[in-house]
Design an enzyme around this catalytic site. Structure first.
Site, PDB file in Angstrom:
ATOM      1  CD  GLU A   5       6.899  -2.618  15.116  1.00 28.90           C
ATOM      2  OE1 GLU A   5       6.288  -3.608  14.658  1.00 28.90           O
ATOM      3  OE2 GLU A   5       6.645  -1.434  14.805  1.00 28.90           O
ATOM      4  CE  LYS A  50       2.121  -5.274  19.929  1.00 28.06           C
ATOM      5  NZ  LYS A  50       3.259  -5.097  19.051  1.00 28.06           N
ATOM      6  NE  ARG A  69      -0.949 -14.821  18.016  1.00 25.14           N
ATOM      7  CZ  ARG A  69      -0.506 -13.582  17.888  1.00 25.14           C
ATOM      8  NH1 ARG A  69       0.352 -13.274  16.946  1.00 25.14           N
ATOM      9  NH2 ARG A  69      -0.935 -12.644  18.684  1.00 25.14           N
TER      10      ARG A  69
HETATM   11  N1  LIG Z   1      10.288 -12.831  12.699  1.00 30.03           N
HETATM   12  C1  LIG Z   1       9.832 -12.491  13.861  1.00 30.03           C
HETATM   13  O1  LIG Z   1      10.066 -13.124  14.870  1.00 30.03           O
HETATM   14  C2  LIG Z   1       8.928 -11.292  13.925  1.00 30.03           C
HETATM   15  C3  LIG Z   1       9.374 -10.298  14.870  1.00 30.03           C
HETATM   16  C4  LIG Z   1       8.536  -9.053  14.849  1.00 30.03           C
HETATM   17  N2  LIG Z   1       9.358  -7.949  15.142  1.00 30.03           N
HETATM   18  C5  LIG Z   1       7.445  -9.122  15.909  1.00 30.03           C
HETATM   19  O2  LIG Z   1       7.573  -8.483  16.928  1.00 30.03           O
HETATM   20  O3  LIG Z   1       6.443  -9.765  15.723  1.00 30.03           O
END
Ligand SMILES: NC(=O)CC[C@H](N)C(=O)O
Length: 782
Positions: free
Chosen positions: A252, A482, A472
């Protein structure tokens, strides 16, 4: 079973391996299949073990190469693990070839390369010559590191011979171990716990490296049911996308990417590459309030920096029209409704597992409202469109989630075309589907949303990609969330989003991390669903950049805090040109010249007016060495001047110091960075800010560098001998040079160097418990 056991014994496998193999169905099947294929009933233990090793490493994609490899092993052409690895690696990267070119394959597997004992002897001798400090550090040298380094020089030599030779030659140089050696070895073996843990982790990382992380068969086996597509949908995909594997990296554009994103980028791109597929960069841009062009540009630049070229760059927002139509379809099917509850009201109902009173509005009426939403008839938050799933579902993401909402904010990519915007869950799966993505990989916190992902695609009868979540990444001594990064930047705890102390990709780049080192790090850390977290020590990242720069960074010298030293026993106009290699491990890079003159600069940190038992630098009466030029006697030391006398080469000083001729020194600024957090895992503290390291940035404003560096450009990388690897900062302009320290030469240098710059000796209390020994030993190493 017994029969199988005897078969495995006959090829020389040991009892434990046999026991484990009998337990695992696939392992057993694979080795038996190999044996059947080459018709081996009994063989030498070495061959048997290699056949076994090979069978365990054959992924599905390589199954058709089994006979080829087995044949090479049986014929003794591939006769050790390294050759096997070389061969496997070649095959892995050439799955698309029907016929394997023999020559290339044999070269990769080192077939026919016989390394003679003489060659081993010579290489080891050559290697040990380059280890200047061996005689000083004696038996505390790092055996495994040495072995590894010689190995890279002779990859196909037999391991045992190589280590034997290394041991013998080292003993020949140092003589038998003295009492002191034994004492030193003892203090060294008492490894503090954390150091031990770190070593284990490194080992684990290296072991995980062996595992083929791109084994799609493993990924697909899980939850196959959810991805079952009708033949019609599969055909649709086949007709529209010529790539069997298509992945995407979907950020995003609302912030800066960090090392965790690099893991995802690396995984998505390499997974696709591995199977001759392609990867899209897709901006997941559904929230215009938080997104902007600056982030979009920066993400593209980050990808370029890492060396990845997306096959296509797409924007979720390009599909807003389609998403609107799909929403209409859901409404028509009675699977979506317009809901006028306020945010608070609806979250209360969702918590209480109660339905919205608008749930049963009929489709026609919903359609009218939805169209009016699109035309700007309602205010923000007055109404939204919800999927009609199950208000009582145990998984909250399935309790009638909102899928479209009103925002009168222009969009960075679409302008003011829309005042309703689709939400992430509805958008993501549909974009994956219409882009023909085969593997939609994301981090584990998205796992709860997987059912919702499939719900939309099923209701809309759209092609369903395979969703796979991985853990993660977390790195020690830093934060990656973030929210926390935002806090650090906006409270000026760090100097912006590209501060070299944070692990944003911009920060890493400014610190001097190369794309190769970041990719290597991503290759090393496993991508698995194991555990909740993928916690990696910062030292792993640092060792990746050290290894990379060791062979790339030119060597030179700089002085952090200058003090003048005069060589008394040479003429006033004395000058001697010394020629030394630019990169000792890379002789092709050629030599550099440095000048020795009567007046030189030393670093104040290396100079003391009074001597001390464990001090190896400049103090009255001591013999010291100057890097690249030999031994000197210290005649006198005052607060701002040192007097030296040059000695004959046969004297061996304990340590070698860096220096610069006053004729070749020119000003620069040096920034020394250390971990931003002292706390190993700041996320575990009740307040992570308490874990901050107050000395994470130290600026040396009066530093000097060699004048050859006057032509340097931002992002040039080099090694200042003894001080570490450095990167020229972007802010260097108009004759001002700012060098950022990327990393010290060795992990243990860090603490000492920082203490020195502050102008004090390393006090025991300053040194974290686990590093005491390391600091002491350091004195001897110089
Ligand atoms: N499904 C995903 O990979 C999530 C992407 C989401 N846009 C993010 O940036 O976290």
């Amino acid at each position: 079973m017994e029969e199988v056991q005897t078969r495995l014994q006959k090829i020389g496998l040991d009892e434990t391996t046999i026991k484990n193999t009998l337990k695992g169905k696939n392992a057993l099947k694979s080795i038996l299949q190999t044996l059947d294929l080459v018709g081996v009933k009994e063989c030498d233990k070495k061959i048997g073990n290699l056949l076994y090793e090979m069978s365990q490493n054959l992924t599905e994609a390589l199954d058709n190469r089994r006979a080829l490899l087995a044949q090479y092993i049986v014929e003794g052409k591939i006769s050790n693990k390294l050759q096997l690895e070389g061969g496997l690696e070649y095959l892995k990267t050439h799955t698309h070839l029907e016929q394997i070119p023999v020559q290339d394959f044999e070269k990769a597997a080192g077939v026919g390369i016989v390394v003679t004992p003489e060659q081993i002897k010579d290489t080891v001798a050559q290697f040990l010559k380059s280890k200047e400090d061996l005689k000083t550090i004696r038996y505390t040298y790092n055996f495994s590191e040495y072995t590894k380094q010689v190995r890279t020089l002779l990859p196909f030599a037999e391991g045992k011979l190589l280590t034997q030779e290394l041991n013998q030659q080292i003993e020949a140089i140092l003589g038998p171990k003295t009492e002191e050696d034994l004492k030193a070895a003892k203090t060294q073996t008492k490894k503090p716990q954390q150091q031990q843990q770190q070593q284990q982790q490194q080992q684990q990382v290296e072991e995980d490296d062996d595992e083929c992380k791109f084994d799609i068969s493993k990924l697909v086996a899980r939850d196959l049911a959810t991805t079952v597509n009708s033949e019609q949908l599969l055909n649709w995909r086949k007709e529209n996308f010529p790539y069997e594997i298509l992945t995407r990296f979907p950020p995003e554009p609302n912030g800066y990417l960090h090392i965790g994103h690099a893991k995802s980028i690396n995984f998505n791109f390499r997974l696709a590459q591995h199977y001759k597929g392609v990867t899209y960069l897709r901006f997941d841009d559904t929230n215009p309030e938080k997104e902007c062009q600056e982030f979009i540009d920066n993400i593209k630049e980050n990808l370029r920096f890492l060396g990845y070229t997306p096959f296509k760059t797409t924007h979720a927002s390009d599909n807003f029209g389609k998403l609107y139509e799909y929403a209409v379809q859901l409404i028509q099917k009675g699977k979506a409704y317009c809901c006028f509850l306020s945010k608070e009201e609806s979250s209360k109902l969702r918590n209480d597992l109660k339905p919205s009173p608008y749930r049963d509005t009929n489709p026609d009426e919903n359609l009218v409202i939805f169209r009016k939403m699109k035309m700007g008839y309602y205010k923000e938050n007055e109404v939204c469109l919800r999927a009609k799933i199950d208000p009582t579902h145990p998984n909250p993401t399935l309790r009638d989630p909102a899928i479209f909402r009103i925002r009168f904010t222009p969009h960075p990519h679409q302008g003011d075309k829309w005042c309703i915007y689709p939400l992430y869950d509805f958008t993501h799966c549909i974009c994956d589907s219409i882009e023909g993505i085969t593997h939609s990989c994301c981090t584990l916190e998205f796992e709860v949303r997987r059912d919702l992902y499939y719900w939309f695609l099923k209701e809309l009868d759209l092609y369903r990609p395979f969703v796979w979540e991985f853990s993660r990444l977390n790195v020690s001594n830093t934060v990656l969330s973030k929210r926390k990064l935002h806090h650090l930047v906006f409270n000026n705890i760090v100097d912006g989003w590209d501060d070299p102390r944070i692990l944003t990709l911009n920060g890493l780049r400014r610190r001097g991390y190369t794309a190769d080192s970041i990719n290597k790090f991503c290759d090393l850390i496993s991508v698995t669903r194991k555990g909740n977290e993928n916690f990696i020590g910062m030292h792993v990242l640092e060792s990746c950049i050290r290894k990379d720069l060791d062979v790339k960074a030119p060597r030179t010298m700089a002085i952090l805090e200058p003090i003048v030293a005069i060589i008394d026993n040479v003429a006033d106009d004395f000058s001697e040109e010394l020629e030394v290699p630019i990169i000792p491990r890379n002789p092709q890079k050629g030599n550099r010249k440095i000048l020795l003159t009567k007046s030189i600069y030393l670093d104040k940190n290396d100079v003391r007016t009074e001597d001390h038992a464990d001090f190896w630098g400049v103090a009255p009466g001591k013999i010291i060495g100057l890097k690249q030029c030999g031994p000197f006697k210290v005649i006198s030391v005052t607060a701002n001047e040192v007097h030296l006398e040059r000695l004959g080469k046969d004297i061996k000083p304990k340590g070698f110091l860096h220096w610069l001729s006053v004729k070749e020194a020119t000003p620069c600024v040096v920034r020394l960075y250390d971990y931003l957090f002292e706390a190993y895992d700041p996320n575990e503290l009740d307040d992570y800010i308490k874990g901050i390291n107050p000395n994470s940035k130290i600026v040396c404003p009066n530093a000097l560098m060699h004048k050859d560096l006057l032509n340097s450009k931002p992002e040039d990388k080099l090694q200042f001998e003894r001080l570490g690897y450095f990167n020229l900062d972007f802010d260097s302009k108009d004759g001002k040079f700012i060098w950022n320290r990327t990393v010290t030469l060795q992990e243990k240098d860090k603490i000492k160097a920082i203490a020195q710059v502050e102008g004090k000796q390393v006090q025991k209390k300053d040194v974290p418990q686990q590093k005491k020994d390391a600091t002491k030993k350091e004195g001897k190493k110089e």
